[in-house]
Design an enzyme around this catalytic site. Structure first.
Site, PDB file in Angstrom:
ATOM      1  N   GLY A  45       0.818  -1.200   0.000  1.00  0.00           N
ATOM      2  CA  GLY A  45       0.000   0.000   0.000  1.00  0.00           C
ATOM      3  C   GLY A  45       0.854   1.253   0.000  1.00  0.00           C
ATOM      4  O   GLY A  45       1.995   1.251  -0.462  1.00  0.00           O
ATOM      5  N   SER A  46       0.307   2.307   0.559  1.00  0.00           N
ATOM      6  CA  SER A  46       0.987   3.594   0.569  1.00  0.00           C
ATOM      7  C   SER A  46       2.098   3.619   1.618  1.00  0.00           C
ATOM      8  O   SER A  46       2.111   2.830   2.571  1.00  0.00           O
ATOM      9  CB  SER A  46      -0.005   4.716   0.877  1.00  0.00           C
TER      10      SER A  46
ATOM     11  N   GLY B 132       2.321   2.033   5.385  1.00  0.00           N
ATOM     12  CA  GLY B 132       3.442   1.204   5.807  1.00  0.00           C
ATOM     13  C   GLY B 132       4.128   1.713   7.048  1.00  0.00           C
ATOM     14  O   GLY B 132       4.587   0.919   7.893  1.00  0.00           O
TER      15      GLY B 132
ATOM     16  N   GLU C 102       5.684  -3.514   1.015  1.00  0.00           N
ATOM     17  CA  GLU C 102       5.797  -3.106  -0.387  1.00  0.00           C
ATOM     18  C   GLU C 102       4.984  -1.830  -0.535  1.00  0.00           C
ATOM     19  O   GLU C 102       3.757  -1.862  -0.617  1.00  0.00           O
ATOM     20  CB  GLU C 102       5.256  -4.195  -1.319  1.00  0.00           C
TER      21      GLU C 102
ATOM     22  N   CYS D 256       2.432   0.168  -8.657  1.00  0.00           N
ATOM     23  CA  CYS D 256       3.520   0.684  -7.823  1.00  0.00           C
ATOM     24  C   CYS D 256       4.788   0.853  -8.645  1.00  0.00           C
ATOM     25  O   CYS D 256       5.655   1.663  -8.313  1.00  0.00           O
ATOM     26  CB  CYS D 256       3.765  -0.223  -6.618  1.00  0.00           C
TER      27      CYS D 256
END
Length: 511
Positions: free
Chosen positions: A242-243, A247, A264, A298
């Site tokens: 995610g963002s 994270g 990630e 991403c």
């Protein structure tokens, strides 16, 4: 070029129900107060019930019970389960791809490619089930053997994002299962149907393999469900996609309980285009990486750091291609750019373009909303190319939309500095016919990203390599290479068969 006809809500709902039923999902699950929408037309796709945060505890407890059995199952037998999962995914490839397109707006070829990625990682994991190698090291003491062994870690919690609603789950699940770990999956709120389909397919494989029923569970819900999973003391590893902001929160919470994290997170990926680059190849690589998935990967290319001698030529070529990109219903043949996931993504894109112009940028093409009359709650946009005078503030931030910045450079040292001068460190590329330039880009003093490519774009990583990035991307590694070690615990073993008791480092403790 924009297609004008979009499917109706009834059409999409019928497609979703048919695909779910073929995958073995109980259609009675499609009742509840939570509404799932399709970005294709902005209308309701399904209604279903969400898991409560309290139910997460019961799921984890069941997973712990399954772990007690699965960790003692021989790894090749665990691989047999994953082999069957891969076969069933192949059988249901079209159905799962349909759900991916309906829920997140991927064009059909990309959705099919995502499911193929799931099948490929199952193949990789099956081979891995016979290769979970340890090491034997020389002991300094006579009559001793020193070695390391790897053991199953425990319950793995997977939190996935909308842009790869099923592939990321498979990267984690296929590897975790052969490593001896059960999985509790919290999918994106925007893609619950794809998750239900994948879980049903895995449950069939589990039943056929006579494996523990609760090796795989899905918890569908909002942030409270994810937080309960993150905070749970019995979840040994949290793999979260995610963002960067998400994270940071996840990493701190898991660290507070001494759990493990695999993160990630964001990417702000660049390609360096040198004077020697093959511009025909370069344009093809850039357009897929920058406009594919409507700029919502991403690994999407967001910056092109281009030598000033080829800037004008490259800008003209990209503008020409962007003006002809087919935009519209992602399930229609020939479409290359589907919708953004929702209105917030469109607003972020509009704001980024405005700031880029305030900072001296010039929009060469794109940025306009398409099909607003056909579907007011669906957000189609023409991908944008913006020529910047330099790498400004907006360029250093990730905008999860199809905005590509062109930034000039004069020498390779400057280009490498620009590539690395962002907080993120996921993917990077260089287009060059000069071997020395390519080697410098891949060297320790070159790109600081986890993925470093030559003459290909920033998107489209193969499953055989470890996937992940540095800096604010989180440092995690999934899928290939030795990423499996994240899902296991290491033990260092010393065996004394000498009949004596010599101590290490020559210590004398005679009694």
């Amino acid at each position: 070029m924009t297609t004008t006809a979009l499917p109706t809500a009834d059409d999409l709902q019928a497609q979703a129900r048919s695909a779910l039923e073929r995958c073995g999902v109980d259609l009675d699950l499609l009742t509840g107060e939570q509404t799932s929408h399709s970005p294709i037309n902005g209308e309701t796709l399904a209604n279903l019930s969400w898991t409560s945060a309290d139910e997460v505890d019961a799921c984890v407890a069941r997973a712990r019970d399954a772990f007690a059995i699965w960790r003692d199952t021989p790894a090749p037998a665990r691989g047999a389960l994953v082999r069957r999962l891969g076969a069933l995914l192949m059988e249901h490839k079209a159905d799962i791809a349909t759900l991916v397109s309906l829920e997140v707006g991927k064009i059909t070829s990309e959705a099919l490619g995502e499911v193929q990625e799931m099948i490929d990682v199952c193949d990789f994991a099956v081979g891995l089930s016979r290769q979970l190698y340890g090491r034997t090291m020389p002991s300094e003491r006579p009559g001793h053997r020193l070695m390391e062994t790897w053991h199953p870690l425990g319950v793995v919690g997977v939190i996935s994002a909308f842009n790869f609603p099923v592939a990321v789950w498979s990267w984690n699940t296929a590897i975790a299962l052969v490593c001896g770990d059960p999985v509790v999956w919290k999918p994106s709120e925007t893609a619950p149907l794809s998750a239900l389909a994948c879980n049903a397919v895995l449950q069939q494989a589990i039943a056929e393999a006579a494996a523990p029923a609760n090796l795989s569970q899905v918890v569908i819900g909002g942030a409270d469900v994810g937080q309960r999973l993150v905070d749970h003391q019995d979840v040994a590893l949290i793999s979260a996609t995610g963002s960067t902001r998400m994270g940071q929160a996840v990493g701190q919470r898991v660290a507070a309980r001494f759990g493990r994290c695999l993160l990630e997170l964001g990417g702000n990926n660049a390609a360096i285009v040198t004077p020697s680059a093959d511009l025909d190849l370069t344009v093809r690589g850039i357009v897929f990486a920058a406009a594919g998935t409507a700029g919502q990967r991403c690994t999407t290319m967001r910056r092109v750091i281009v030598h000033e001698s080829v800037l004008d030529d490259l800008a003209k070529r990209l503008t020409s291609v962007y003006e002809r990109l087919p935009i519209g219903d992602p399930t229609t043949d020939g479409t290359l750019v589907g919708p953004l996931i929702g209105g917030s993504a469109y607003q972020a894109m509009t704001a980024a373009l405005g700031q880029a112009q305030d900072e001296g940028g010039k929009v060469l093409v794109g940025g306009e909303r398409q099909l607003a009359d056909a579907a007011s709650d669906a957000y189609y946009v023409q991908p944008a190319v913006v020529q910047m005078p330099q790498q400004t503030q907006i360029v250093t931030r990730e905008t999860f939309a199809p905005v590509l910045y062109l930034i000039p450079y004069t020498d390779l040292d400057e280009a490498l500095s620009l590539n690395n001068a962002v907080p993120q460190g996921l993917s990077s590329s260089i287009f060059t016919e000069d071997q020395a330039e390519a080697e410098r880009f891949m060297s320790a003093a070159g790109s600081d990203c986890g993925l470093v490519n030559v003459n290909i774009g920033t998107s489209g990583a193969e499953i055989g390599g470890a996937f992940g990035g540095e800096k604010e991307t989180g440092g995690g590694r999934e899928s290939g290479s030795d990423a499996w070690r994240t899902y296991m615990r290491r033990a260092t073993n010393t065996v004394n068969y000498s009949g004596e008791l010599p101590l290490a480092q020559g210590v004398d403790f005679s009694v």
